[in-house]
Design a protein around this motif. Sequence first.
Motif, PDB file in Angstrom:
ATOM      1  N   ALA A   1      44.553-102.972 -29.483  1.00 56.02           N
ATOM      2  CA  ALA A   1      43.109-102.684 -29.531  1.00 56.02           C
ATOM      3  C   ALA A   1      42.354-103.763 -30.301  1.00 56.02           C
ATOM      4  O   ALA A   1      41.444-103.483 -31.074  1.00 56.02           O
ATOM      5  CB  ALA A   1      42.830-101.300 -30.108  1.00 56.02           C
ATOM      6  N   THR A   2      42.745-105.021 -30.057  1.00 57.57           N
ATOM      7  CA  THR A   2      42.086-106.154 -30.715  1.00 57.57           C
ATOM      8  C   THR A   2      41.750-107.220 -29.677  1.00 57.57           C
ATOM      9  O   THR A   2      42.251-107.205 -28.546  1.00 57.57           O
ATOM     10  CB  THR A   2      42.994-106.773 -31.794  1.00 57.57           C
ATOM     11  N   GLY A   3      40.924-108.165 -30.098  1.00 58.55           N
ATOM     12  CA  GLY A   3      40.568-109.280 -29.238  1.00 58.55           C
ATOM     13  C   GLY A   3      41.781-110.131 -28.905  1.00 58.55           C
ATOM     14  O   GLY A   3      42.763-110.166 -29.660  1.00 58.55           O
ATOM     15  N   ALA A   4      41.694-110.806 -27.769  1.00 59.73           N
ATOM     16  CA  ALA A   4      42.787-111.660 -27.306  1.00 59.73           C
ATOM     17  C   ALA A   4      42.193-112.757 -26.424  1.00 59.73           C
ATOM     18  O   ALA A   4      41.051-112.639 -25.965  1.00 59.73           O
ATOM     19  CB  ALA A   4      43.795-110.833 -26.512  1.00 59.73           C
ATOM     20  N   PRO A   5      42.963-113.810 -26.189  1.00 59.97           N
ATOM     21  CA  PRO A   5      42.479-114.823 -25.249  1.00 59.97           C
ATOM     22  C   PRO A   5      42.289-114.223 -23.848  1.00 59.97           C
ATOM     23  O   PRO A   5      42.954-113.254 -23.479  1.00 59.97           O
ATOM     24  CB  PRO A   5      43.594-115.873 -25.243  1.00 59.97           C
ATOM     25  N   ILE A   6      41.380-114.815 -23.079  1.00 60.73           N
ATOM     26  CA  ILE A   6      41.217-114.426 -21.682  1.00 60.73           C
ATOM     27  C   ILE A   6      42.528-114.787 -20.966  1.00 60.73           C
ATOM     28  O   ILE A   6      43.012-115.914 -21.101  1.00 60.73           O
ATOM     29  CB  ILE A   6      40.039-115.189 -21.022  1.00 60.73           C
ATOM     30  N   PRO A   7      43.103-113.845 -20.224  1.00 64.93           N
ATOM     31  CA  PRO A   7      44.345-114.168 -19.499  1.00 64.93           C
ATOM     32  C   PRO A   7      44.134-115.374 -18.577  1.00 64.93           C
ATOM     33  O   PRO A   7      43.089-115.505 -17.924  1.00 64.93           O
ATOM     34  CB  PRO A   7      44.637-112.906 -18.699  1.00 64.93           C
ATOM     35  N   LYS A   8      45.111-116.266 -18.539  1.00 64.02           N
ATOM     36  CA  LYS A   8      44.999-117.493 -17.752  1.00 64.02           C
ATOM     37  C   LYS A   8      44.720-117.193 -16.284  1.00 64.02           C
ATOM     38  O   LYS A   8      43.914-117.884 -15.660  1.00 64.02           O
ATOM     39  CB  LYS A   8      46.268-118.327 -17.904  1.00 64.02           C
ATOM     40  N   ASP A   9      45.351-116.153 -15.731  1.00 64.57           N
ATOM     41  CA  ASP A   9      45.111-115.842 -14.321  1.00 64.57           C
ATOM     42  C   ASP A   9      43.656-115.438 -14.081  1.00 64.57           C
ATOM     43  O   ASP A   9      43.068-115.785 -13.057  1.00 64.57           O
ATOM     44  CB  ASP A   9      46.085-114.797 -13.788  1.00 64.57           C
ATOM     45  N   TRP A  10      43.034-114.707 -15.042  1.00 65.00           N
ATOM     46  CA  TRP A  10      41.612-114.362 -14.918  1.00 65.00           C
ATOM     47  C   TRP A  10      40.769-115.630 -14.942  1.00 65.00           C
ATOM     48  O   TRP A  10      39.899-115.828 -14.092  1.00 65.00           O
ATOM     49  CB  TRP A  10      41.179-113.441 -16.058  1.00 65.00           C
ATOM     50  N   ALA A  11      40.998-116.482 -15.937  1.00 65.61           N
ATOM     51  CA  ALA A  11      40.200-117.705 -16.071  1.00 65.61           C
ATOM     52  C   ALA A  11      40.351-118.587 -14.840  1.00 65.61           C
ATOM     53  O   ALA A  11      39.356-119.096 -14.301  1.00 65.61           O
ATOM     54  CB  ALA A  11      40.605-118.454 -17.339  1.00 65.61           C
ATOM     55  N   ASP A  12      41.590-118.764 -14.377  1.00 64.31           N
ATOM     56  CA  ASP A  12      41.825-119.599 -13.195  1.00 64.31           C
ATOM     57  C   ASP A  12      41.151-119.008 -11.962  1.00 64.31           C
ATOM     58  O   ASP A  12      40.546-119.739 -11.166  1.00 64.31           O
ATOM     59  CB  ASP A  12      43.323-119.769 -12.938  1.00 64.31           C
ATOM     60  N   SER A  13      41.243-117.691 -11.786  1.00 58.12           N
ATOM     61  CA  SER A  13      40.612-117.038 -10.630  1.00 58.12           C
ATOM     62  C   SER A  13      39.092-117.177 -10.671  1.00 58.12           C
ATOM     63  O   SER A  13      38.456-117.422  -9.639  1.00 58.12           O
ATOM     64  CB  SER A  13      41.005-115.561 -10.571  1.00 58.12           C
ATOM     65  N   LEU A  14      38.503-117.010 -11.861  1.00 60.21           N
ATOM     66  CA  LEU A  14      37.051-117.173 -11.996  1.00 60.21           C
ATOM     67  C   LEU A  14      36.635-118.596 -11.647  1.00 60.21           C
ATOM     68  O   LEU A  14      35.678-118.805 -10.885  1.00 60.21           O
ATOM     69  CB  LEU A  14      36.602-116.839 -13.420  1.00 60.21           C
ATOM     70  N   LYS A  15      37.344-119.584 -12.181  1.00 56.21           N
ATOM     71  CA  LYS A  15      37.015-120.990 -11.904  1.00 56.21           C
ATOM     72  C   LYS A  15      37.165-121.313 -10.421  1.00 56.21           C
ATOM     73  O   LYS A  15      36.317-122.002  -9.842  1.00 56.21           O
ATOM     74  CB  LYS A  15      37.901-121.907 -12.744  1.00 56.21           C
ATOM     75  N   ASP A  16      38.237-120.808  -9.798  1.00 58.90           N
ATOM     76  CA  ASP A  16      38.436-121.045  -8.359  1.00 58.90           C
ATOM     77  C   ASP A  16      37.326-120.405  -7.538  1.00 58.90           C
ATOM     78  O   ASP A  16      36.782-121.023  -6.622  1.00 58.90           O
ATOM     79  CB  ASP A  16      39.789-120.492  -7.905  1.00 58.90           C
ATOM     80  N   PHE A  17      36.987-119.147  -7.856  1.00 58.70           N
ATOM     81  CA  PHE A  17      35.969-118.444  -7.098  1.00 58.70           C
ATOM     82  C   PHE A  17      34.620-119.145  -7.198  1.00 58.70           C
ATOM     83  O   PHE A  17      33.867-119.213  -6.231  1.00 58.70           O
ATOM     84  CB  PHE A  17      35.848-117.003  -7.606  1.00 58.70           C
ATOM     85  N   GLU A  18      34.309-119.654  -8.388  1.00 61.23           N
ATOM     86  CA  GLU A  18      33.028-120.335  -8.619  1.00 61.23           C
ATOM     87  C   GLU A  18      33.046-121.811  -8.221  1.00 61.23           C
ATOM     88  O   GLU A  18      32.055-122.505  -8.388  1.00 61.23           O
ATOM     89  CB  GLU A  18      32.614-120.181 -10.092  1.00 61.23           C
ATOM     90  N   ASN A  19      34.203-122.291  -7.725  1.00 60.82           N
ATOM     91  CA  ASN A  19      34.349-123.681  -7.281  1.00 60.82           C
ATOM     92  C   ASN A  19      34.084-124.673  -8.409  1.00 60.82           C
ATOM     93  O   ASN A  19      33.454-125.714  -8.208  1.00 60.82           O
ATOM     94  CB  ASN A  19      33.409-123.988  -6.095  1.00 60.82           C
ATOM     95  N   TRP A  20      34.593-124.359  -9.602  1.00 61.05           N
ATOM     96  CA  TRP A  20      34.414-125.255 -10.747  1.00 61.05           C
ATOM     97  C   TRP A  20      35.452-126.370 -10.689  1.00 61.05           C
ATOM     98  O   TRP A  20      36.610-126.144 -10.387  1.00 61.05           O
ATOM     99  CB  TRP A  20      34.574-124.520 -12.067  1.00 61.05           C
ATOM    100  N   GLU A  21      35.028-127.557 -11.065  1.00 57.28           N
ATOM    101  CA  GLU A  21      35.936-128.699 -11.200  1.00 57.28           C
ATOM    102  C   GLU A  21      36.489-128.688 -12.609  1.00 57.28           C
ATOM    103  O   GLU A  21      35.782-128.381 -13.563  1.00 57.28           O
ATOM    104  CB  GLU A  21      35.185-129.999 -10.944  1.00 57.28           C
ATOM    105  N   GLU A  22      37.749-129.028 -12.774  1.00 62.72           N
ATOM    106  CA  GLU A  22      38.363-129.091 -14.114  1.00 62.72           C
ATOM    107  C   GLU A  22      37.961-130.348 -14.833  1.00 62.72           C
ATOM    108  O   GLU A  22      37.653-131.339 -14.365  1.00 62.72           O
ATOM    109  CB  GLU A  22      39.896-129.006 -14.017  1.00 62.72           C
TER     110      GLU A  22
END
Length: 145
Positions: free
Chosen positions: A124-145
Amino acid sequence: MRVPEPIAPFHHRLTAQTRFNDFDMFGHLNNGAYLQLLDLGKVKYFEAVNGKPVDWRKVTVVVVNINCSFYSPAYFDEPLEVLTACVKISEHSFVLEQRVVNPESGDTKCVGQTVMAGFDPATATGAPIPKDWADSLKDFENWEE
């Protein structure tokens, strides 16, 4: 008040359905109903981003802040859509911009920003955003690394 320009393009649209009890005595969509529409937009956005329904029993992100500015009233039987985009990602959080708009007139009813943070349900504490979430968001939004 002038409607601000979008921070990023919107790759997700959801046709919104309103109910009779969503309207106040002036015939305007109640401000609380807008937040419900934005929440539904988030759920459908995450399903589109992940390509499947979200298993909410395994929550790894939570809402930590919501701001909503209202620009134009919505009326009963007016067509509405919820637009959603991820506009920022960091290690522990990301920001969504959402708008409720009339798709026929282009009229923006409200603009909302939601900050969501990583969460560990076991502690029940803060944590990093899961890598799969971050990667999926970036892919969906067509972000360049």
